[in-house]
Design a protein around this motif. Structure first.
Motif, PDB file in Angstrom:
ATOM      1  N   LEU A 189      -7.019  -5.627  -6.215  1.00  0.00           N
ATOM      2  CA  LEU A 189      -5.773  -5.355  -5.493  1.00  0.00           C
ATOM      3  C   LEU A 189      -5.550  -3.855  -5.334  1.00  0.00           C
ATOM      4  O   LEU A 189      -5.098  -3.391  -4.275  1.00  0.00           O
ATOM      5  N   GLN A 190      -5.864  -3.088  -6.387  1.00  0.00           N
ATOM      6  CA  GLN A 190      -5.734  -1.635  -6.301  1.00  0.00           C
ATOM      7  C   GLN A 190      -6.630  -1.087  -5.190  1.00  0.00           C
ATOM      8  O   GLN A 190      -6.187  -0.268  -4.381  1.00  0.00           O
ATOM      9  N   ARG A 191      -7.867  -1.522  -5.196  1.00  0.00           N
ATOM     10  CA  ARG A 191      -8.833  -1.013  -4.217  1.00  0.00           C
ATOM     11  C   ARG A 191      -8.366  -1.366  -2.798  1.00  0.00           C
ATOM     12  O   ARG A 191      -8.470  -0.553  -1.883  1.00  0.00           O
ATOM     13  N   GLU A 192      -7.872  -2.556  -2.630  1.00  0.00           N
ATOM     14  CA  GLU A 192      -7.376  -2.977  -1.324  1.00  0.00           C
ATOM     15  C   GLU A 192      -6.181  -2.128  -0.908  1.00  0.00           C
ATOM     16  O   GLU A 192      -6.101  -1.667   0.236  1.00  0.00           O
ATOM     17  N   ALA A 193      -5.237  -1.902  -1.817  1.00  0.00           N
ATOM     18  CA  ALA A 193      -4.038  -1.108  -1.504  1.00  0.00           C
ATOM     19  C   ALA A 193      -4.393   0.314  -1.120  1.00  0.00           C
ATOM     20  O   ALA A 193      -3.714   0.922  -0.282  1.00  0.00           O
ATOM     21  N   LEU A 194      -5.446   0.841  -1.709  1.00  0.00           N
ATOM     22  CA  LEU A 194      -5.846   2.222  -1.460  1.00  0.00           C
ATOM     23  C   LEU A 194      -6.882   2.347  -0.343  1.00  0.00           C
ATOM     24  O   LEU A 194      -7.373   3.437  -0.062  1.00  0.00           O
ATOM     25  N   GLY A 195      -7.231   1.218   0.267  1.00  0.00           N
ATOM     26  CA  GLY A 195      -8.187   1.245   1.372  1.00  0.00           C
ATOM     27  C   GLY A 195      -9.608   1.527   0.922  1.00  0.00           C
ATOM     28  O   GLY A 195     -10.422   2.017   1.711  1.00  0.00           O
ATOM     29  N   LEU A 196      -9.918   1.214  -0.316  1.00  0.00           N
ATOM     30  CA  LEU A 196     -11.268   1.423  -0.849  1.00  0.00           C
ATOM     31  C   LEU A 196     -12.089   0.149  -0.692  1.00  0.00           C
ATOM     32  O   LEU A 196     -11.532  -0.962  -0.722  1.00  0.00           O
ATOM     33  N   PRO A 197     -13.394   0.278  -0.567  1.00  0.00           N
ATOM     34  CA  PRO A 197     -14.223  -0.934  -0.467  1.00  0.00           C
ATOM     35  C   PRO A 197     -14.202  -1.700  -1.795  1.00  0.00           C
ATOM     36  O   PRO A 197     -13.930  -1.115  -2.849  1.00  0.00           O
ATOM     37  N   PRO A 198     -14.475  -2.986  -1.750  1.00  0.00           N
ATOM     38  CA  PRO A 198     -14.541  -3.759  -2.996  1.00  0.00           C
ATOM     39  C   PRO A 198     -15.540  -3.128  -3.968  1.00  0.00           C
ATOM     40  O   PRO A 198     -16.515  -2.495  -3.545  1.00  0.00           O
ATOM     41  N   LYS A 199     -15.278  -3.302  -5.240  1.00  0.00           N
ATOM     42  CA  LYS A 199     -16.141  -2.724  -6.267  1.00  0.00           C
ATOM     43  C   LYS A 199     -17.577  -3.204  -6.066  1.00  0.00           C
ATOM     44  O   LYS A 199     -17.827  -4.377  -5.823  1.00  0.00           O
ATOM     45  N   GLY A 200     -18.510  -2.252  -6.169  1.00  0.00           N
ATOM     46  CA  GLY A 200     -19.915  -2.587  -6.010  1.00  0.00           C
ATOM     47  C   GLY A 200     -20.397  -2.457  -4.580  1.00  0.00           C
ATOM     48  O   GLY A 200     -21.572  -2.592  -4.311  1.00  0.00           O
ATOM     49  N   ARG A 201     -19.479  -2.201  -3.654  1.00  0.00           N
ATOM     50  CA  ARG A 201     -19.879  -2.059  -2.251  1.00  0.00           C
ATOM     51  C   ARG A 201     -19.701  -0.627  -1.749  1.00  0.00           C
ATOM     52  O   ARG A 201     -19.687  -0.397  -0.555  1.00  0.00           O
ATOM     53  N   GLU A 202     -19.523   0.304  -2.700  1.00  0.00           N
ATOM     54  CA  GLU A 202     -19.424   1.696  -2.297  1.00  0.00           C
ATOM     55  C   GLU A 202     -20.749   2.114  -1.686  1.00  0.00           C
ATOM     56  O   GLU A 202     -21.776   1.472  -1.876  1.00  0.00           O
ATOM     57  N   MET A 203     -20.728   3.206  -0.989  1.00  0.00           N
ATOM     58  CA  MET A 203     -21.953   3.701  -0.351  1.00  0.00           C
ATOM     59  C   MET A 203     -23.080   3.798  -1.359  1.00  0.00           C
ATOM     60  O   MET A 203     -22.901   4.359  -2.422  1.00  0.00           O
ATOM     61  N   PRO A 232       0.796  -1.234   0.000  1.00  0.00           N
ATOM     62  CA  PRO A 232       0.000   0.000   0.000  1.00  0.00           C
ATOM     63  C   PRO A 232       0.829   1.286   0.000  1.00  0.00           C
ATOM     64  O   PRO A 232       0.450   2.267  -0.629  1.00  0.00           O
ATOM     65  N   VAL A 233       1.960   1.300   0.692  1.00  0.00           N
ATOM     66  CA  VAL A 233       2.789   2.510   0.719  1.00  0.00           C
ATOM     67  C   VAL A 233       3.382   2.768  -0.664  1.00  0.00           C
ATOM     68  O   VAL A 233       3.317   3.888  -1.182  1.00  0.00           O
ATOM     69  N   ALA A 234       3.934   1.739  -1.276  1.00  0.00           N
ATOM     70  CA  ALA A 234       4.511   1.903  -2.618  1.00  0.00           C
ATOM     71  C   ALA A 234       3.430   2.269  -3.625  1.00  0.00           C
ATOM     72  O   ALA A 234       3.647   3.119  -4.498  1.00  0.00           O
ATOM     73  N   TYR A 235       2.263   1.659  -3.491  1.00  0.00           N
ATOM     74  CA  TYR A 235       1.206   1.951  -4.456  1.00  0.00           C
ATOM     75  C   TYR A 235       0.613   3.338  -4.245  1.00  0.00           C
ATOM     76  O   TYR A 235       0.074   3.934  -5.174  1.00  0.00           O
TER      77      TYR A 235
END
Length: 185
Positions: free
Chosen positions: A165-179, A96-99
């Protein structure tokens, strides 16, 4: 003159059908069906590294054994080079830091898709999808078409896994689970 084309096309078709009934042609069909079975298993694995390794094998095999023109060789070399860059991003996205550095470098809206960077790995998936689509427009056997279709499926799977993997590295929820998405009762 055009009638000559019709005649030659008919002859070509007859010889191709005759050739396809030979023992070596049937053995080749069996080998390609085996490749298809293995390629499907790779796609079902859900392992992005395995999917990429298998696709690298296809590209290298095509370059080493089937490249019939300078343009084809060039396209395959570009694909292999782009894949190497994508694989470097796959290593960085797991940190996550490198990304975060990659994320910062892709802050403009046109450099993002679905809230994540359209980095070189995603660019590879997109350009390779086009490359495979263009191959699908050429004259191939049914077995080659099926194998190509599965490679396209595998690349779509890899692209989806990479985005996760991108979403996980950036601390975002899995696709489709956004608010507001998928939260209906």
């Amino acid at each position: 003159m055009i009638e000559t084309f019709d005649h030659l096309f008919l002859l070509e078709d007859g010889f191709m059908r005759e050739r396809d009934r030979t023992s070596p042609a049937k053995q080749l069909q069996n080998v390609r069906n085996g490749l298809l079975t293995e390629t499907k298993a790779v796609g079902r694995s859900g392992n992005i590294d395995l999917i990429m390794a298998a696709e690298r094998k296809f590209l290298q095999n095509d370059l080493d054994r089937h490249s019939t023109s300078p343009g084809m060789a060039s396209s395959l070399k570009v694909a292999l080079s782009d894949m190497a860059i994508a694989e470097k991003h796959m290593a960085m996205v797991r940190d996550p830091v490198a990304y975060g550095v990659i994320d910062e470098g892709h802050s403009r809206p046109k450099n993002r898709v679905g809230g994540v960077p359209k980095d070189e790995a995603r660019q590879f998936f997109s350009s390779h999808a086009t490359r495979l689509l263009n191959l699908d427009r050429s004259r191939l056997s049914p077995e080659e078409k099926h194998l190509l279709d599965q490679r396209k499926v595998n690349m779509r799977t890899a692209a989806g896994l990479y985005e996760a993997l991108q979403r996980e590295a950036l601390g975002l929820p899995p696709k489709g689970r956004e608010m507001g998405k998928g939260m209906e009762r």
